[in-house]
Scaffold this active site. Sequence first.
Site, PDB file in Angstrom:
ATOM      1  CB  SER A   6      -0.872   0.020   1.254  1.00  0.00           C
ATOM      2  OG  SER A   6      -1.312   1.347   1.509  1.00  0.00           O
ATOM      3  CG  HIS A  30      -3.792  -2.031  -1.178  1.00  0.00           C
ATOM      4  ND1 HIS A  30      -4.834  -2.936  -1.305  1.00  0.00           N
ATOM      5  CD2 HIS A  30      -4.163  -1.206  -0.168  1.00  0.00           C
ATOM      6  CE1 HIS A  30      -5.773  -2.674  -0.421  1.00  0.00           C
ATOM      7  NE2 HIS A  30      -5.390  -1.620   0.291  1.00  0.00           N
ATOM      8  CG  ASP A  32      -5.138   1.912   1.338  1.00  0.00           C
ATOM      9  OD1 ASP A  32      -6.008   1.025   1.412  1.00  0.00           O
ATOM     10  OD2 ASP A  32      -3.935   1.705   1.576  1.00  0.00           O
ATOM     11  CG  MET A  34      -8.993   6.445   2.956  1.00  0.00           C
ATOM     12  SD  MET A  34      -7.972   6.789   4.392  1.00  0.00           S
ATOM     13  CE  MET A  34      -6.914   5.340   4.365  1.00  0.00           C
ATOM     14  CG  HIS A  63      -9.157  -0.846   0.561  1.00  0.00           C
ATOM     15  ND1 HIS A  63      -8.423  -0.882   1.737  1.00  0.00           N
ATOM     16  CD2 HIS A  63     -10.457  -1.001   0.938  1.00  0.00           C
ATOM     17  CE1 HIS A  63      -9.232  -1.039   2.768  1.00  0.00           C
ATOM     18  NE2 HIS A  63     -10.469  -1.108   2.312  1.00  0.00           N
ATOM     19  CG  MET A  65     -11.344   2.267   3.042  1.00  0.00           C
ATOM     20  SD  MET A  65      -9.722   2.499   3.781  1.00  0.00           S
ATOM     21  CE  MET A  65      -8.732   2.568   2.304  1.00  0.00           C
ATOM     22  CG  MET A 135     -10.572  -3.501   6.544  1.00  0.00           C
ATOM     23  SD  MET A 135      -9.193  -2.906   5.543  1.00  0.00           S
ATOM     24  CE  MET A 135      -8.250  -1.934   6.722  1.00  0.00           C
ATOM     25  N   GLY A 140      -8.676   3.447   7.669  1.00  0.00           N
ATOM     26  CA  GLY A 140      -8.529   4.895   7.798  1.00  0.00           C
ATOM     27  C   GLY A 140      -7.093   5.384   7.858  1.00  0.00           C
ATOM     28  N   GLY A 142      -2.699   4.210   7.922  1.00  0.00           N
ATOM     29  CA  GLY A 142      -1.617   3.242   7.860  1.00  0.00           C
ATOM     30  C   GLY A 142      -0.893   3.192   9.199  1.00  0.00           C
ATOM     31  CG  ASP A 173      -5.560  -3.307   3.885  1.00  0.00           C
ATOM     32  OD1 ASP A 173      -4.486  -2.898   4.359  1.00  0.00           O
ATOM     33  OD2 ASP A 173      -6.303  -2.596   3.177  1.00  0.00           O
ATOM     34  N   GLY A 174      -3.829  -4.385   6.870  1.00  0.00           N
ATOM     35  CA  GLY A 174      -3.694  -3.589   8.084  1.00  0.00           C
ATOM     36  C   GLY A 174      -2.731  -4.195   9.088  1.00  0.00           C
ATOM     37  N   GLY A 175      -1.628  -3.517   9.313  1.00  0.00           N
ATOM     38  CA  GLY A 175      -0.670  -3.975  10.321  1.00  0.00           C
ATOM     39  C   GLY A 175       0.049  -5.260   9.945  1.00  0.00           C
ATOM     40  N   GLY A 195       1.697  -1.829   4.084  1.00  0.00           N
ATOM     41  CA  GLY A 195       2.052  -0.434   3.842  1.00  0.00           C
ATOM     42  C   GLY A 195       3.354  -0.096   4.523  1.00  0.00           C
TER      43      GLY A 195
HETATM   44  C1  DX5 Z   1      -5.903   1.319   6.074  1.00  0.00           C
HETATM   45  C2  DX5 Z   1      -5.529   0.871   4.692  1.00  0.00           C
HETATM   46  C3  DX5 Z   1      -4.356  -0.032   4.639  1.00  0.00           C
HETATM   47  C4  DX5 Z   1      -3.103   0.584   5.158  1.00  0.00           C
HETATM   48  C5  DX5 Z   1      -2.105  -0.493   5.429  1.00  0.00           C
HETATM   49  O1  DX5 Z   1      -7.112   1.978   6.010  1.00  0.00           O
HETATM   50  O2  DX5 Z   1      -6.606   0.174   4.108  1.00  0.00           O
HETATM   51  O3  DX5 Z   1      -4.183  -0.495   3.306  1.00  0.00           O
HETATM   52  O4  DX5 Z   1      -2.549   1.499   4.276  1.00  0.00           O
HETATM   53  O5  DX5 Z   1      -1.010   0.102   6.021  1.00  0.00           O
HETATM   54  P1  DX5 Z   1      -0.166  -0.656   7.139  1.00  0.00           P
HETATM   55  O6  DX5 Z   1       0.394  -1.869   6.472  1.00  0.00           O
HETATM   56  O7  DX5 Z   1       0.851   0.342   7.508  1.00  0.00           O
HETATM   57  O8  DX5 Z   1      -1.108  -1.005   8.245  1.00  0.00           O
HETATM   58 ZN    ZN Z   2      -6.190  -0.854   2.115  1.00  0.00          ZN
END
Ligand code: DX5
Ligand code: ZN
Length: 214
Positions: A6, A30, A32, A34, A63, A65, A135, A140, A142, A173-175, A195
């Site tokens: 991401s 990827h 993101d 928003m 993605h 959001m 998720m 929201g 990274g 996705d996420g962390g 990300g």
């Molecule tokens: C959060 C995004 C993720 C995010 C991932 O809303 O959907 O794609 O960028 O970032 P990391 O890997 O740093 O959690």
């Molecule tokens: Zn994402």
Amino acid sequence: MKVAPSILTADFLHLEKELKAIDKDSDYIHLDIMDGTLVPNISFGFPVIEAVAKAVSKPMDAHLMVVNPDKWFEKLASLGVQMVSFHLEASGRKTAENLQKAQKLGMKAGIAINPDVPVEKLYRYIGKADFFLIMSVFAGFGGQKFIYESLDRVGKLKAELLKKGSPALIEVDGGVGLSNAAALREAGADIVVAGSAVLGADDPAATIRALQEA
Ligand code: DX5
Ligand code: ZN
């Protein structure tokens, strides 16, 4: 596993350089998107996606959001986006219709859910969605901490897909990083989004390869 870095936490002043460092080893890029309404943040929009499209060779995975995600499908498809996901929280009763809309435009269509949405809510879309995005942080931002209960959710969905003989993919996705990638693979993840673990690494390309081999 496939890896979709991401670019949310990229250095946007040097985006081309950042993309060149990940494009060769990535499976997808990827994006993101928003809107500040579905999630408490605004990221980037079409001018950035257009620029990314010119700089990368890998398929773009958008993605969304945003509320009313289907409003943007045509534009995304025209920019070359090949995978698009939108949140069940945003699409509600229009979910099946939205999947079809995206698919008719030639994109693979996925449904995303936040950590507080029961994973069972996805089951009725098995056979309709090309992929599901689980998720593992609240959408929201990274750089958040991976929610460990996500492993159970991935495992449950994987079991249901196997039971129904569905080829749909699971994206997480996420962390995500090297500390949880192997557990995610074991639970049934097919694609991981990363990300900060990739863009923040000294060697982003090596990190992508390590995630792929986890
Ligand atoms: C959060 C995004 C993720 C995010 C991932 O809303 O959907 O794609 O960028 O970032 P990391 O890997 O740093 O959690
Ligand atoms: Zn994402």
